[in-house]
Design a protein around this motif. Structure first.
Motif, PDB file in Angstrom:
ATOM      1  N   LEU A 146      48.394  54.763  86.120  1.00  0.00           N
ATOM      2  CA  LEU A 146      49.164  54.133  87.191  1.00  0.00           C
ATOM      3  C   LEU A 146      48.168  53.845  88.311  1.00  0.00           C
ATOM      4  O   LEU A 146      47.224  54.631  88.526  1.00  0.00           O
ATOM      5  N   LEU A 147      48.362  52.761  89.047  1.00  0.00           N
ATOM      6  CA  LEU A 147      47.363  52.328  90.032  1.00  0.00           C
ATOM      7  C   LEU A 147      47.258  53.308  91.197  1.00  0.00           C
ATOM      8  O   LEU A 147      48.262  53.658  91.827  1.00  0.00           O
ATOM      9  N   TRP A 148      46.061  53.743  91.486  1.00  0.00           N
ATOM     10  CA  TRP A 148      45.777  54.802  92.474  1.00  0.00           C
ATOM     11  C   TRP A 148      46.211  54.414  93.885  1.00  0.00           C
ATOM     12  O   TRP A 148      46.635  55.252  94.668  1.00  0.00           O
ATOM     13  N   ASN A 149      46.141  53.119  94.199  1.00  0.00           N
ATOM     14  CA  ASN A 149      46.437  52.711  95.590  1.00  0.00           C
ATOM     15  C   ASN A 149      47.666  51.809  95.659  1.00  0.00           C
ATOM     16  O   ASN A 149      47.764  50.939  96.526  1.00  0.00           O
ATOM     17  N   ASP A 150      48.608  52.045  94.772  1.00  0.00           N
ATOM     18  CA  ASP A 150      49.865  51.284  94.777  1.00  0.00           C
ATOM     19  C   ASP A 150      50.616  51.536  96.091  1.00  0.00           C
ATOM     20  O   ASP A 150      50.971  52.696  96.384  1.00  0.00           O
ATOM     21  N   PRO A 151      50.850  50.524  96.890  1.00  0.00           N
ATOM     22  CA  PRO A 151      51.530  50.742  98.180  1.00  0.00           C
ATOM     23  C   PRO A 151      52.946  51.301  98.011  1.00  0.00           C
ATOM     24  O   PRO A 151      53.475  51.960  98.903  1.00  0.00           O
ATOM     25  N   ASP A 152      53.533  51.099  96.814  1.00  0.00           N
ATOM     26  CA  ASP A 152      54.894  51.639  96.599  1.00  0.00           C
ATOM     27  C   ASP A 152      54.859  53.157  96.417  1.00  0.00           C
ATOM     28  O   ASP A 152      55.894  53.818  96.506  1.00  0.00           O
ATOM     29  N   ILE A 153      53.681  53.697  96.116  1.00  0.00           N
ATOM     30  CA  ILE A 153      53.546  55.162  96.033  1.00  0.00           C
ATOM     31  C   ILE A 153      52.993  55.669  97.361  1.00  0.00           C
ATOM     32  O   ILE A 153      53.450  56.668  97.906  1.00  0.00           O
ATOM     33  N   GLY A 154      51.980  54.929  97.871  1.00  0.00           N
ATOM     34  CA  GLY A 154      51.500  55.197  99.239  1.00  0.00           C
ATOM     35  C   GLY A 154      50.727  56.491  99.390  1.00  0.00           C
ATOM     36  O   GLY A 154      50.878  57.220 100.375  1.00  0.00           O
ATOM     37  N   ALA A 177      55.656  48.974  90.037  1.00  0.00           N
ATOM     38  CA  ALA A 177      56.592  47.860  89.795  1.00  0.00           C
ATOM     39  C   ALA A 177      56.424  47.273  88.397  1.00  0.00           C
ATOM     40  O   ALA A 177      57.360  46.683  87.858  1.00  0.00           O
ATOM     41  N   ARG A 178      55.214  47.467  87.818  1.00  0.00           N
ATOM     42  CA  ARG A 178      54.977  46.917  86.461  1.00  0.00           C
ATOM     43  C   ARG A 178      54.751  48.048  85.457  1.00  0.00           C
ATOM     44  O   ARG A 178      54.084  47.880  84.439  1.00  0.00           O
ATOM     45  N   PHE A 179      55.308  49.225  85.794  1.00  0.00           N
ATOM     46  CA  PHE A 179      55.008  50.410  84.980  1.00  0.00           C
ATOM     47  C   PHE A 179      56.240  50.823  84.194  1.00  0.00           C
ATOM     48  O   PHE A 179      57.324  50.962  84.762  1.00  0.00           O
ATOM     49  N   GLU A 180      56.072  51.001  82.884  1.00  0.00           N
ATOM     50  CA  GLU A 180      57.155  51.474  82.013  1.00  0.00           C
ATOM     51  C   GLU A 180      56.918  52.963  81.742  1.00  0.00           C
ATOM     52  O   GLU A 180      56.058  53.312  80.929  1.00  0.00           O
ATOM     53  N   SER A 181      57.638  53.826  82.448  1.00  0.00           N
ATOM     54  CA  SER A 181      57.380  55.264  82.253  1.00  0.00           C
ATOM     55  C   SER A 181      57.974  55.747  80.922  1.00  0.00           C
ATOM     56  O   SER A 181      59.115  55.408  80.584  1.00  0.00           O
TER      57      SER A 181
END
Ligand SMILES: Cc1cn([C@H]2C[C@H](O)[C@@H](COP(=O)(O)OP(=O)(O)O[C@H]3O[C@H](C)C(=O)[C@H](O)[C@H]3O)O2)c(=O)[nH]c1=O
Length: 189
Positions: A146-154, A177-181
């Motif tokens: 998952l992207l380390w600096n995703d603003p949705d995780i913050g 937003a583009r991640f299928e957990s």
């Protein structure tokens, strides 16, 4: 051994007792018995150890999908790091929420991160060594990121403007937003 809850339910902060003397110190860094007394029955099957030569080396956010999902017991063997867990269980009340703690050789603090959470860390000193126990063996075919600096995780990594040292894999990881957990809220670990 002090075992404390954190603001992210499921993630625990563990501080082993250190016995200091004129030679240095001794600590039990893992005790199945003491964890069981605190209700933690996780069985670990693999130890990992990585060295990050440069400060601001960032590894994550990683996980393995079921049936090889991994709970992790993480500590810093040398130097200092900021360790982060992100809840990636679909339907969880804390979906996408993160918690981080500074783990250093000096403070001896550990994080217990359950399966269903992505894990990452950033080094805060040169030649930082992370050591962590995993509850499932390495299964590269089930690895996800998952992207380390995703603003949705913050996540506030405390980089102070420094550019992190990343692997290509981590730089190209998807945002939430583009991640299928692969994890549901009530999936067994
Ligand atoms: C994870 C792992 C890796 N490897 C091999 C595969 C590669 O040839 C080499 C480096 O692997 P990678 O670049 O995935 O290492 P990190 O970027 O430190 O990944 C780890 O970083 C985050 C913070 C984690 O929590 C995970 O344990 C893991 O994803 O070690 C193995 O042989 N066994 C393993 O269990």
């Amino acid at each position: 051994m002090q075992i404390e809850t954190t603001p992210l339910p499921g993630v625990l902060r563990i501080t082993p007792q250190r016995f200091g003397d004129h030679r240095g110190y001794f600590a039990e860094t893992y005790s199945a018995r003491k964890l069981a007394e605190a209700g933690v029955e996780t069985v670990f099957v693999q130890d990992n150890h990585s060295l990050s030569r440069r400060t601001a080396t960032l590894r994550g956010l990683h996980f393995q999908a079921p049936p090889w999902a991994q709970a992790k017991l993480v500590r810093c063997g040398r130097g200092a790091l900021f360790d982060v867990a992100v809840d990636i269980r679909r339907g969880s009340p804390t979906w996408g929420r993160w918690y981080g703690a500074e783990l250093t050789e000096a403070n001896g603090v550990q994080l217990l991160i359950p399966a269903g959470f992505a894990h990452g860390f950033v080094s805060r000193a040169p030649d930082t060594e992370i050591v962590y126990k995993c509850s499932s063996p390495y299964a590269p075919e089930t690895e996800g990121a998952l992207l380390w600096n995703d603003p949705d995780i913050g996540i506030d990594w405390g980089l102070g403007g420094a550019e992190p040292v990343l692997s290509e894999k981590d730089a190209a990881a998807p945002p939430l937003a583009r991640f299928e957990s692969p994890f549901g809220w009530r999936d067994a670990a």
